[in-house]
Design an enzyme around this catalytic site. Structure first.
Site, mmCIF file in Angstrom:
data_model
loop_
_atom_site.group_PDB
_atom_site.id
_atom_site.type_symbol
_atom_site.label_atom_id
_atom_site.label_comp_id
_atom_site.label_asym_id
_atom_site.label_seq_id
_atom_site.Cartn_x
_atom_site.Cartn_y
_atom_site.Cartn_z
ATOM 1 N N GLY A 55 0.802 -1.220 0.000
ATOM 2 C CA GLY A 55 0.000 0.000 0.000
ATOM 3 C C GLY A 55 0.831 1.264 0.000
ATOM 4 O O GLY A 55 2.017 1.246 -0.316
ATOM 5 N N LEU B 13 0.562 3.758 -2.096
ATOM 6 C CA LEU B 13 1.025 3.678 -3.483
ATOM 7 C C LEU B 13 1.593 4.994 -3.993
ATOM 8 O O LEU B 13 1.074 6.065 -3.696
ATOM 9 C CB LEU B 13 -0.145 3.271 -4.387
ATOM 10 N N HIS C 161 4.581 2.137 -7.975
ATOM 11 C CA HIS C 161 3.594 1.031 -7.964
ATOM 12 C C HIS C 161 2.687 1.120 -9.196
ATOM 13 O O HIS C 161 2.357 0.105 -9.804
ATOM 14 C CB HIS C 161 2.685 1.119 -6.731
ATOM 15 N N GLN D 263 7.963 -9.343 7.801
ATOM 16 C CA GLN D 263 9.185 -8.822 7.193
ATOM 17 C C GLN D 263 9.728 -7.587 7.903
ATOM 18 O O GLN D 263 10.675 -6.964 7.426
ATOM 19 C CB GLN D 263 8.980 -8.565 5.690
ATOM 20 N N GLY E 17 9.276 -4.676 -8.602
ATOM 21 C CA GLY E 17 10.111 -3.533 -8.974
ATOM 22 C C GLY E 17 11.588 -3.802 -8.730
ATOM 23 O O GLY E 17 11.963 -4.461 -7.762
ATOM 24 N N VAL F 266 11.108 4.001 -10.643
ATOM 25 C CA VAL F 266 10.636 5.331 -11.061
ATOM 26 C C VAL F 266 11.289 6.349 -10.123
ATOM 27 O O VAL F 266 11.347 6.139 -8.907
ATOM 28 C CB VAL F 266 9.092 5.422 -10.966
ATOM 29 N N LEU G 216 11.467 6.681 -6.073
ATOM 30 C CA LEU G 216 10.208 6.776 -5.332
ATOM 31 C C LEU G 216 10.103 5.601 -4.360
ATOM 32 O O LEU G 216 10.442 4.467 -4.685
ATOM 33 C CB LEU G 216 9.016 6.770 -6.289
ATOM 34 N N SER G 217 9.631 5.891 -3.166
ATOM 35 C CA SER G 217 9.484 4.882 -2.117
ATOM 36 C C SER G 217 8.432 5.356 -1.138
ATOM 37 O O SER G 217 8.312 6.565 -0.892
ATOM 38 C CB SER G 217 10.826 4.718 -1.385
ATOM 39 N N ARG H 154 8.600 5.114 1.883
ATOM 40 C CA ARG H 154 9.273 5.684 3.061
ATOM 41 C C ARG H 154 9.757 7.115 2.820
ATOM 42 O O ARG H 154 10.148 7.791 3.775
ATOM 43 C CB ARG H 154 10.420 4.783 3.511
HETATM 44 O O1 PAF Z 1 7.880 -4.937 -1.988
HETATM 45 C C1 PAF Z 1 6.925 -4.969 -1.199
HETATM 46 O O2 PAF Z 1 6.088 -4.065 -1.171
HETATM 47 C C2 PAF Z 1 6.782 -6.142 -0.244
HETATM 48 O O3 PAF Z 1 8.026 -6.614 0.159
HETATM 49 C C3 PAF Z 1 5.918 -7.286 -0.814
HETATM 50 C C4 PAF Z 1 6.565 -7.906 -2.044
HETATM 51 C C5 PAF Z 1 4.534 -6.776 -1.158
HETATM 52 C C6 PAF Z 1 5.774 -8.401 0.228
HETATM 53 O O4 PAF Z 1 5.183 -7.939 1.392
#
Ligand code: PAF
Length: 275
Positions: A27, A29, A33, A57, A144, A173, A181-182, A184
């Site tokens: 999310g 985005l 994305h 993660q 990506g 991008v 772009l991120s 974060r």
């Molecule tokens: O790249 C991400 O946004 C995440 O690591 C993913 C691949 C959706 C897994 O949670």
């Protein structure tokens, strides 16, 4: 766009969907994305995306609780770019009981670079991606290149488990000033946002030097780290590796990639540039 919060509901809705092209997300985005979702259109009959902030993660001191959750805005963007189905499970759907079975990627690939600074990160990613693949059963999935090591690990996971899924890389991008772009980037203050493209510029210097024939890679890596440190960053790594497996290159290897991660204030930024 149909929104599904259960695996059973998603699977029922996807019967007869043809070739499914999948873009997993957490999310919040941005254009990066959206570009992956546009790319997905070209590879299948039905574009499916997922939105799930995957606890597995995140390390204990990382930003799981504060990770930006912007569900309504994300849905609008996905619908506008032609996503037909969104899978957005709650935590109970994805992990009804504590996840006791994991996908453990090869430590030679998962415990280096990002994995050195984020222990367990790729185990969490590989496990949730395996579970998302099982829920969505796509024929194609787009990842990506911004998360270069993640892309490599997912590709290898798919190969080793013989999953019938084609993994397609999506280009990073960038903002006009070069910053990748991120999600974060939203943590950066105004002053930090102005400083942030230095990571890209420092890594691009390394890339240009290699293209110009410089082969003392350790010197180039250290130069970039020094430049970042001198500007108040805390660099974690700047490393030149082989694109194929992210291992150390031999003297005349080509197909290289410069990867970097650094803290700017409390925000951790990563980037990479293929050479
Ligand atoms: O790249 C991400 O946004 C995440 O690591 C993913 C691949 C959706 C897994 O949670």
């Amino acid at each position: 766009m149909q929104i599904h919060d259960t695996i059973a509901g998603l699977r029922t809705a996807l019967k007869g969907a043809g070739r499914i092209s999948f873009v997993p997300t957490m999310g919040n985005l941005h254009e990066g994305h959206i570009a992956l979702m546009r790319q997905a259109q070209a590879h299948g009959d039905t574009v499916v995306s997922s939105l799930f902030v995957n606890r597995l993660q995140f390390g204990p001191k990382e930003d799981f609780d504060t990770y930006p959750r912007t569900f309504d805005a994300d849905c609008e963007k996905m619908a506008a770019v032609g996503v037909a189905h969104l899978f957005s499970p709650g935590e109970k759907e994805m992990y009804p009981t504590p996840q006791a079975y994991h996908v453990q990627p090869d430590p030679a690939q998962a415990d280096i670079l990002e994995g050195e600074f984020r222990p367990g990160f790729f185990r969490g990613v590989a496990t949730v991606v395996m579970k998302l693949f099982s829920a969505v059963q796509p024929q194609v999935a787009i990842f990506g290149k911004k998360d270069y090591q993640q892309l490599m690990i997912i590709r290898n996971m798919v190969r080793q488990f013989a999953l019938p899924i084609e993994i397609i890389p999506g280009d990073t991008v960038r903002a006009e000033d070069g910053l990748a772009l991120s999600s974060r980037n939203g943590y950066l203050s105004e002053a930090e946002r102005a400083e942030a493209p230095r990571l890209y510029r420092a890594m691009d210097k390394v890339r240009q030097a290699i293209l110009a024939g410089e082969r003392d890679l350790a010197r180039l890596e250290q130069g970039a780290m020094l430049e970042l440190r001198a500007s108040g960053w805390i660099p974690q790594y700047v490393a030149v590796r082989k694109q194929l497996d992210l291992q150390l290159p031999a003297a005349h290897d080509s197909g290289l990639v410069v990867l970097g991660a650094a803290l700017l204030g409390s925000t951790r930024l990563i980037d990479n540039l293929e050479v």
